[in-house]
Design a protein around this motif. Structure first.
Motif, PDB file in Angstrom:
ATOM      1  N   LEU A  96      -1.206  -9.457 -14.294  1.00 56.84           N
ATOM      2  CA  LEU A  96      -2.045  -9.307 -13.108  1.00 56.84           C
ATOM      3  C   LEU A  96      -1.802  -7.966 -12.414  1.00 56.84           C
ATOM      4  CD1 LEU A  96      -1.751 -12.919 -11.634  1.00 56.84           C
ATOM      5  CD2 LEU A  96      -3.714 -11.916 -12.822  1.00 56.84           C
ATOM      6  N   ALA A  97      -0.571  -7.485 -12.438  1.00 52.60           N
ATOM      7  CA  ALA A  97      -0.280  -6.160 -11.887  1.00 52.60           C
ATOM      8  C   ALA A  97      -1.017  -5.085 -12.675  1.00 52.60           C
ATOM      9  CB  ALA A  97       1.228  -5.903 -11.902  1.00 52.60           C
ATOM     10  N   THR A  98      -1.083  -5.247 -13.985  1.00 55.10           N
ATOM     11  CA  THR A  98      -1.840  -4.313 -14.827  1.00 55.10           C
ATOM     12  C   THR A  98      -3.314  -4.364 -14.466  1.00 55.10           C
ATOM     13  OG1 THR A  98      -0.261  -4.664 -16.621  1.00 55.10           O
ATOM     14  CG2 THR A  98      -2.373  -3.685 -17.211  1.00 55.10           C
ATOM     15  N   ASN A  99      -3.820  -5.571 -14.234  1.00 46.81           N
ATOM     16  CA  ASN A  99      -5.216  -5.711 -13.816  1.00 46.81           C
ATOM     17  C   ASN A  99      -5.486  -4.975 -12.514  1.00 46.81           C
ATOM     18  OD1 ASN A  99      -5.425  -9.223 -14.835  1.00 46.81           O
ATOM     19  ND2 ASN A  99      -5.570  -7.374 -16.049  1.00 46.81           N
ATOM     20  N   LEU A 100      -4.595  -5.119 -11.546  1.00 38.98           N
ATOM     21  CA  LEU A 100      -4.806  -4.437 -10.268  1.00 38.98           C
ATOM     22  C   LEU A 100      -4.782  -2.923 -10.442  1.00 38.98           C
ATOM     23  CD1 LEU A 100      -4.029  -5.230  -6.763  1.00 38.98           C
ATOM     24  CD2 LEU A 100      -2.959  -3.139  -7.566  1.00 38.98           C
ATOM     25  N   SER A 101      -3.870  -2.446 -11.264  1.00 40.78           N
ATOM     26  CA  SER A 101      -3.793  -1.007 -11.519  1.00 40.78           C
ATOM     27  C   SER A 101      -5.097  -0.488 -12.102  1.00 40.78           C
ATOM     28  CB  SER A 101      -2.622  -0.721 -12.466  1.00 40.78           C
ATOM     29  OG  SER A 101      -2.553   0.647 -12.785  1.00 40.78           O
ATOM     30  N   ASP A 102      -5.685  -1.248 -13.029  1.00 44.10           N
ATOM     31  CA  ASP A 102      -6.950  -0.837 -13.636  1.00 44.10           C
ATOM     32  C   ASP A 102      -8.105  -0.979 -12.653  1.00 44.10           C
ATOM     33  OD1 ASP A 102      -8.100   0.204 -16.016  1.00 44.10           O
ATOM     34  OD2 ASP A 102      -8.961  -1.752 -16.484  1.00 44.10           O
ATOM     35  N   TYR A 137      -2.671  14.311 -17.752  1.00 43.49           N
ATOM     36  CA  TYR A 137      -2.416  12.873 -17.772  1.00 43.49           C
ATOM     37  C   TYR A 137      -1.613  12.401 -16.558  1.00 43.49           C
ATOM     38  CZ  TYR A 137      -3.732  13.526 -22.681  1.00 43.49           C
ATOM     39  OH  TYR A 137      -4.398  13.856 -23.829  1.00 43.49           O
ATOM     40  N   ALA A 138      -0.503  13.060 -16.288  1.00 35.65           N
ATOM     41  CA  ALA A 138       0.386  12.584 -15.224  1.00 35.65           C
ATOM     42  C   ALA A 138      -0.264  12.711 -13.846  1.00 35.65           C
ATOM     43  CB  ALA A 138       1.710  13.341 -15.266  1.00 35.65           C
ATOM     44  N   GLU A 139      -0.927  13.815 -13.583  1.00 37.55           N
ATOM     45  CA  GLU A 139      -1.561  13.990 -12.277  1.00 37.55           C
ATOM     46  C   GLU A 139      -2.592  12.901 -12.016  1.00 37.55           C
ATOM     47  OE1 GLU A 139      -3.002  17.852 -11.328  1.00 37.55           O
ATOM     48  OE2 GLU A 139      -1.328  18.896 -12.280  1.00 37.55           O
ATOM     49  N   LEU A 140      -3.329  12.520 -13.062  1.00 39.47           N
ATOM     50  CA  LEU A 140      -4.343  11.484 -12.901  1.00 39.47           C
ATOM     51  C   LEU A 140      -3.713  10.100 -12.798  1.00 39.47           C
ATOM     52  CD1 LEU A 140      -7.007  12.784 -15.453  1.00 39.47           C
ATOM     53  CD2 LEU A 140      -6.883  13.211 -13.004  1.00 39.47           C
ATOM     54  N   MET A 141      -2.757   9.809 -13.672  1.00 41.02           N
ATOM     55  CA  MET A 141      -2.190   8.466 -13.715  1.00 41.02           C
ATOM     56  C   MET A 141      -1.292   8.144 -12.525  1.00 41.02           C
ATOM     57  SD  MET A 141      -2.909   6.033 -15.699  1.00 41.02           S
ATOM     58  CE  MET A 141      -4.485   6.038 -16.514  1.00 41.02           C
ATOM     59  N   ASP A 142      -0.839   9.141 -11.805  1.00 36.54           N
ATOM     60  CA  ASP A 142      -0.081   8.860 -10.571  1.00 36.54           C
ATOM     61  C   ASP A 142      -0.919   8.045  -9.589  1.00 36.54           C
ATOM     62  OD1 ASP A 142       2.367   9.896 -11.167  1.00 36.54           O
ATOM     63  OD2 ASP A 142       2.143  11.728  -9.991  1.00 36.54           O
ATOM     64  N   PHE A 143      -2.223   8.207  -9.650  1.00 39.33           N
ATOM     65  CA  PHE A 143      -3.133   7.469  -8.767  1.00 39.33           C
ATOM     66  C   PHE A 143      -2.925   5.961  -8.911  1.00 39.33           C
ATOM     67  CE2 PHE A 143      -7.261   5.299  -8.299  1.00 39.33           C
ATOM     68  CZ  PHE A 143      -7.549   5.605  -6.986  1.00 39.33           C
ATOM     69  N   CYS A 144      -2.721   5.488 -10.150  1.00 37.46           N
ATOM     70  CA  CYS A 144      -2.439   4.070 -10.400  1.00 37.46           C
ATOM     71  C   CYS A 144      -0.953   3.761 -10.255  1.00 37.46           C
ATOM     72  CB  CYS A 144      -2.901   3.678 -11.805  1.00 37.46           C
ATOM     73  SG  CYS A 144      -4.667   3.880 -12.100  1.00 37.46           S
ATOM     74  N   ILE A 159       0.849  -1.192   0.000  1.00 34.84           N
ATOM     75  CA  ILE A 159       0.000   0.000   0.000  1.00 34.84           C
ATOM     76  C   ILE A 159       0.887   1.245   0.000  1.00 34.84           C
ATOM     77  CG2 ILE A 159      -1.686   1.339   1.310  1.00 34.84           C
ATOM     78  CD1 ILE A 159      -2.802  -1.351   2.299  1.00 34.84           C
ATOM     79  N   PRO A 160       0.737   2.112  -0.982  1.00 39.56           N
ATOM     80  CA  PRO A 160       1.626   3.280  -1.062  1.00 39.56           C
ATOM     81  C   PRO A 160       1.319   4.296   0.028  1.00 39.56           C
ATOM     82  CG  PRO A 160      -0.077   3.413  -2.739  1.00 39.56           C
ATOM     83  CD  PRO A 160      -0.238   2.068  -2.087  1.00 39.56           C
ATOM     84  N   ASP A 161       2.363   4.929   0.501  1.00 36.16           N
ATOM     85  CA  ASP A 161       2.202   5.999   1.480  1.00 36.16           C
ATOM     86  C   ASP A 161       2.595   7.343   0.869  1.00 36.16           C
ATOM     87  OD1 ASP A 161       1.407   6.780   4.081  1.00 36.16           O
ATOM     88  OD2 ASP A 161       3.512   7.044   4.650  1.00 36.16           O
TER      89      ASP A 161
END
Length: 735
Positions: free
Chosen positions: A346-352, A491-498, A293-295
């Motif tokens: 599977l890591a890609t799946n979790l990101s999505d 793009y970057a601000e949103l994709m940092d979430f994943c 879990i990222p902090d």
């Protein structure tokens, strides 16, 4: 050539249909979310009109082999132009500065043994089911049966009044479900929280349990609310130092085997056992020592500053404990996989999956579904949130997933995406009927999946600024791309979430060394980062110059663009001129879905301009309009072609088409005396002056309004014209 063989009505019809439900036409996009993907049918049309000789409507449904052609995309994003080029046998080279874009395109193209993937994915879901499956079950209030699978948990933000200390719900409204996909309206009682099913929203009556009067209007309006206990006024969100707490107030579940008659969806107020499951999830998560879990702190940004206003300082705060528990367990299971290719999938799946497994998702009261966090290309913070079942729910009768946002849904669509790589198809519409047309000799990827042929293709994907990519001179046959539209999507601000999750699961990949996908070279306007139109112009110009140098003589640089503001087109003109290219065509094509949440009701256009640029070639004489009236004629012709394709153009569409023509004409008019050594401000000023002197957008649109009945329009009945009907060779102008 595109200028003569691109069939606007034919491609417009396909692109318009594709954008209504894109995964049906291009299942490959389901590998992972990316923003504002342009239609695959559009780029297939551009490729085939450039490299094949037959009528486009015929070539489109034929298997193609363009081996020997080399195509590049300097802004690959979700990879649509590259996927279409790769599919037809072209060698492809793609660049993107964002590590998530690099990862997504790589996942779309890399070979995957599908049987092994599905087995591993099923094992993953089964493992999570054993661990926490019971936390997604509830008792059916209709037949009393327990263990009915929950589809959605619904939460409302709560506020502790600093006047009297009372905690109260921040409902903007009490309507949970409209009587569209459910037989009746479902209204939450403000007094006791019970769910009431009523026929008439205008006369809701009293609560069936406590007899209190039911209301549709909530306590929060225009960012203000009043404490029901002491009457003190509060601002929402006000000044927050931490996120609001949430209260579980409703559950939507499924029970296809219900033993009593029931119509519509199943809704309930949480009972004690439901609340105990919430407590169990909190206790179990509290006892964990999370590894994945990222902090990470949420940096400042044009989009992320909205999160800060609501008190979110770290990404992990956007999830509740049940979600964090399930995500941590999922990550542990994925990381244990020995097969690196399966682990990456599977890591890609979790990101999505993260798009739906967070507490910023909203509940659509009409469609009765979860709206993922990126449904508006931003970070929408609402007052009512929906938590999807992480496992997903299978309908035992249809054997298909119901609802959205669970592992079952993600695995299913990912499998279909990779099946499409092996067996791509097109959809043909004739006489109101739809038919799937297999394209048997085409395939997507670096290897021909599952065919045992040993075929491979040149696939080069790089995470870097394409202005500094290694490309030899005159080595490209074409460049097809969809560049950033100045400030439209961060793009970057949103994709940092994943990204902050994904980089913990696959740290071995070089592009994931950075803590964020944000980069100073990103070509989006961003006030927080101090990136304005000068930065955008300079970056676009560098890339176009690099691509022009790598193109063979006369090869096309074709790209899509649209924006409501003509000033956003000035950098496009400067970049084309700096690259010593000429715009030989500006063609309209649908590229957005009109009902898309992020543009619906904004007056924005669904039409892109496709700019076709070359160092040498020819263009149609009639496209070189000399005055406003002649531009109006071109726009009217474009609108007629769009209508022939089933589009009902609006004034916003006409405006973007006008922007495209004026930009193309400015490039033509300025090219002979252009000096790319001048300061950017001077070059932008030159484009502005030329367009203003020509007449500008306002005068062009005034002429269009006088001569065209814009939306709402009925579909026009028209026959697609052949290339010859547009003009003979003697009507061309060489450059």
């Amino acid at each position: 050539m595109i200028e003569y063989d691109f069939d606007v009505p034919f491609i417009s019809n396909l692109a318009l249909r594709e954008k209504q439900i894109q995964q049906n036409y291009r299942p490959i996009i389901a590998v992972h979310k990316w923003f504002a993907r342009r239609p695959g049918t559009l780029f297939r049309g551009l490729l085939l009109s450039e490299f094949t000789s037959g009528p486009l409507a015929d070539e489109f449904y034929r298997s193609q082999n363009l081996k020997g052609k080399r195509v590049a995309d300097p802004f690959m994003g979700g990879g649509t132009p590259l996927l279409e080029a790769n599919r037809t046998g072209c060698a492809i080279i793609g660049f993107d500065i964002n590590p998530m874009a690099w990862w997504i395109v790589r996942e779309q193209l890399e070979h995957l043994e599908l049987t092994s993937y599905r087995r591993a994915a099923a094992d993953l879901r089964a493992s999570i089911e054993r661990e926490i499956g019971h936390l997604y079950r509830t008792r059916c209030v209709v037949d009393g049966q327990s263990d009915a699978p929950v589809k959605y948990f619904l939460w409302v933000k709560v506020l502790n009044c600093d006047g009297c200390g009372r905690q109260f719900d921040l409902f903007p409204g009490y309507l949970l479900s409209e009587n569209v996909r459910h037989p009746k309206n479902v209204i939450i009682c403000a007094a006791c929280g019970d769910l009431n099913e009523i026929d008439d929203r205008k006369r809701p009556g009293g609560c069936a349990i406590c007899r209190s009067e039911l209301h549709i209007k909530g306590v929060v309006s225009r960012g203000k609310c009043v404490c029901p206990g002491c009457g003190k006024a509060h601002s929402v969100p006000g000044t927050r130092t931490k996120p609001y707490a949430h209260r579980l107030f409703a559950i939507e579940y499924v029970n296809p085997q219900c033993t009593k008659p029931h119509q519509g969806r199943f809704f309930k107020k949480p009972d004690q056992s439901d609340l105990e499951r919430v407590e169990e999830a909190e206790t179990r998560f509290g006892a964990l020592l999370p590894k994945f879990i990222p902090d990470d702190a949420i940096p400042d940004g044009d989009e992320t500053n909205r999160l800060h206003r609501w008190g979110y300082e770290r990404y992990r705060e956007m999830f509740n404990e049940r979600q964090l528990l399930g995500l941590e367990l999922s990550c542990r299971e994925i990381s244990s996989r020995q097969d690196g290719r399966i682990r990456a999938a599977l890591a890609t799946n979790l990101s999505d999956l993260l798009r739906y497994q967070n507490l910023l998702c909203r509940y659509d009261t009409m469609a009765l579904k979860s709206l993922d966090i990126f449904s508006v290309h931003g970070f929408p913070v609402g007052l009512v949130q929906v938590e999807s079942n992480m496992l997903g729910v299978m309908n035992p009768r249809t054997r298909q997933p119901v609802g959205s946002g669970g592992w079952l849904n993600i695995i299913e669509k990912y499998g279909k995406a990779k099946e499409y790589c092996t067996r791509p198809f097109e959809i043909r519409h004739e006489g109101g009927r739809k038919a799937t047309v297999p394209i048997p000799d085409e395939w997507i990827g670096n290897l021909a999946n599952g065919r045992g042929t040993g075929q491979d293709r040149e696939v080069r994907i790089e995470c870097r600024d394409s202005a500094f990519g290694r490309l030899g001179k005159k080595t490209l046959d074409a460049v097809f791309t969809d560049p950033p539209y100045y400030g439209n999507v961060q793009y970057a601000e949103l994709m940092d979430f994943c990204y902050v999750w994904l980089r913990r699961l696959v740290p071995e990949y070089g592009p994931f060394a950075s803590a964020s996908t944000r980069c100073g070279g990103e070509l989006t306007g961003n006030d927080t980062a101090g990136r304005g139109i000068t930065h955008f112009t300079e970056g676009l110009s560098r890339v176009f110059q690099q691509m022009a140098e790598a193109l063979k003589d006369g090869g096309p640089l074709a790209f899509t663009f649209h924006h409501n503001d003509i000033e956003a087109y000035f950098p496009v003109a400067v970049a084309v001129l700096d690259a010593a290219l000429v715009c030989s065509a500006s063609l309209p094509c649908p590229a957005e879905m009109g009902a898309s949440i992020h543009i619906n009701g904004t007056g924005s256009s669904i039409i892109d301009t496709v700019f076709v640029c070359r160092s040498s070639g020819r263009t149609r004489r009639k496209w070189l309009a000399a005055n406003t009236d002649q531009v109006v004629n071109l726009i009217l012709e474009d609108l007629a072609h769009l209508r022939a394709g089933g589009v009902k153009p609006t004034e916003g569409d006409a405006r973007c088409i006008a922007h495209g023509h004026l930009t193309r004409l400015a490039v033509w008019g300025l090219r002979s005396a252009w000096n790319r050594a001048l300061p950017v401000a001077d070059k932008l000023g030159s484009v502005r002056i030329w367009i203003d002197r020509f007449g500008g957008t306002a005068s062009v649109l005034a002429g269009v309004r006088d001569r065209s009945n814009l939306a709402p329009l009925q579909r026009a009945v028209a026959v697609n014209e052949s290339a010859l009907s547009y003009g003979k060779e003697s009507d061309d102008v060489s450059f």
